[in-house]
Design an enzyme around this catalytic site. Sequence first.
Site, PDB file in Angstrom:
ATOM      1  N   ASP A  62      -5.629  51.974  31.538  1.00 35.59           N
ATOM      2  CA  ASP A  62      -5.154  52.314  30.238  1.00 35.59           C
ATOM      3  C   ASP A  62      -4.854  53.423  29.611  1.00 35.59           C
ATOM      4  O   ASP A  62      -5.389  54.407  30.193  1.00 35.59           O
ATOM      5  CB  ASP A  62      -6.104  51.424  29.706  1.00 35.59           C
ATOM      6  CG  ASP A  62      -6.032  50.924  28.176  1.00 35.59           C
ATOM      7  OD1 ASP A  62      -4.969  50.260  27.767  1.00 35.59           O
ATOM      8  OD2 ASP A  62      -6.799  51.484  27.340  1.00 35.59           O
ATOM      9  N   GLU A 110      -9.084  56.674  50.514  1.00 33.27           N
ATOM     10  CA  GLU A 110     -10.266  56.371  51.389  1.00 33.27           C
ATOM     11  C   GLU A 110     -10.802  55.178  51.369  1.00 33.27           C
ATOM     12  O   GLU A 110     -11.239  54.863  52.732  1.00 33.27           O
ATOM     13  CB  GLU A 110     -11.403  57.424  50.784  1.00 33.27           C
ATOM     14  CG  GLU A 110     -11.434  58.853  51.274  1.00 33.27           C
ATOM     15  CD  GLU A 110     -12.366  59.782  50.542  1.00 33.27           C
ATOM     16  OE1 GLU A 110     -13.395  59.071  50.039  1.00 33.27           O
ATOM     17  OE2 GLU A 110     -12.128  60.898  50.249  1.00 33.27           O
TER      18      GLU A 110
END
Length: 555
Positions: free
Chosen positions: A209, A255
Amino acid sequence: MTDKVAKLCTGVIYQVYLRSFYDGNGDGIGDLVGLREKLPAIADLGCDAIWINPCYPSPQHDHGYDISDYRSINPEYGTFADFLQLIEQAHAYGLQVLMDIVPNHCSVEHAWFQAALHSAPDSPERNRFIFRSGRGENGELPPNNWQSVFGGSAWSRITEPSGEAGQWYLHLFDSSQPDFNWRNPEVAQEFLSILNFWYDCGVDGFRIDVAHGNFKSADLGDDTSPDFPYSYNWRMWNQPEVHDIYRSWRACGDERGGKYLVGEVWLPAGVAKGEYVRPDELHQAFAFDLLVQPWKAPEMRAAIDFALTECAGNNFPAWALANHDVHRAVTRYGQNQVADNPSAAAMIAAGRNFAQTDIELGTRRALAAIALVLALPGSTFIYQGEELGLPEYLDIPDAARQDPIWLRSQGVDKGRDGCRIPLPWDAEKQNFGFSTAEKHTLWLPQPEWFAKYARSRQEKLSDSFLAKYRKLLKLRAEIFHPIGNLQWLSDKDVGNVLAFRAGRGVCVVNLAAQEFSVPSTWNLTNLAFNTAGGCQAEIIPANSASWYICENSAQ
Ligand code: NOJ
């Protein structure tokens, strides 16, 4: 980039505005059980993922964009277990699940903000937000002249624990949405922890957002632009420091096996967003420039070229013709267009224009527009209900309106409720099948004319808007994949037509009010589909798009 992420960068993502999607427990509000029940409808369309608007606990002053707890589920929508089941079921249907993360601000009910209110000025608790003393003799004036996006000052004054009038806090949106202080490293740590929390639950990525928000100019200086307060306040947005956030979020997602990130970066039309999608930042940013263009080939072409150029070499744009913040495509394209060369502000206002609408024209154009977008290199985001050709509900009774934009502007700006109306699933049922709740108790009212658009009716017709939408989505995978670079066929001066080659296909959109004869030099013989039902390869009816298969066009 992992295969899963790559699939989203060129895939179709269905935006679920949960409150209005489907009500599974009969309380008049859409929920997770309802979404689970209707996942097949999304999978059948041929989508690759869902993006769910914020479903965290929230007092709902901005319908979920005011979050009080980032690690839980709003009880109105179901339980945490419901959410975990949703992920499992969505995955079983081949749908990845994207959440909505709101890093710029939280809710006044968030524990951190409550702690800040009960702490002293300059305390570590206040330093998680942007508190300042006011100007004027007794601090009675806001610290600067910034205006909230939703209208009025961007500052609100608090009462100190002592009972005295006290400091002010910054909120770029509603006063119920205090802005975080991203210059405090604790905020950055907290958000990385939140991302990891949801990754542990199996979430595949996030829509971010106001991704160009978060940092404000360090001096919090007045907005000094000449046309204040109607201009874009550059001190509030797009600060260079914001990119450090996305570098760390990208590293975190990588990751975790590859998590997708798409940013809502609403910069004025023509201002580049390329930095947000550098190889170590977000995968994609929405190409809103196209959404706000009038129905004119040169303008649309310029917006497409602009979006493609700014992420060239890294990726492709995320295209969208509608979302929960702008008027539905059928309505926008059925309205008189804004004047030539309008200002950026006028273009954005055009996204929520209340002018008279020619629904039939808008419907033809909206279908042609989605054919255009689906053929472009990149991902396409489909806002729920767009596949039904729903128009905006412009005439909601004032008493039913809920948007803080409506409330804060004292009704001057009618706001965004009209695109958030509960979906019509079944024309013959109460609340058009959205909910078993008593009629007139839905969180937003449905107009009677929704019956015409109900999925149940459209399912029975082979030439319904939904049937054509489905056909386009199916053909997209066959014709425009594997994705290739876009090559324009039409000259800039060919008239009100857009024509380009991509993947194994060619898309020609005739934006004019008369039919278009395809030049024989374009060699387009193998017509796959025309949105208006045209069946001649060489003639494209007014306000329609044709797709062609070109076997020898592998790029
Ligand atoms: C953008 C969201 O899409 C909108 O609905 C919301 O009101 C603002 N950001 C504030 O969070």
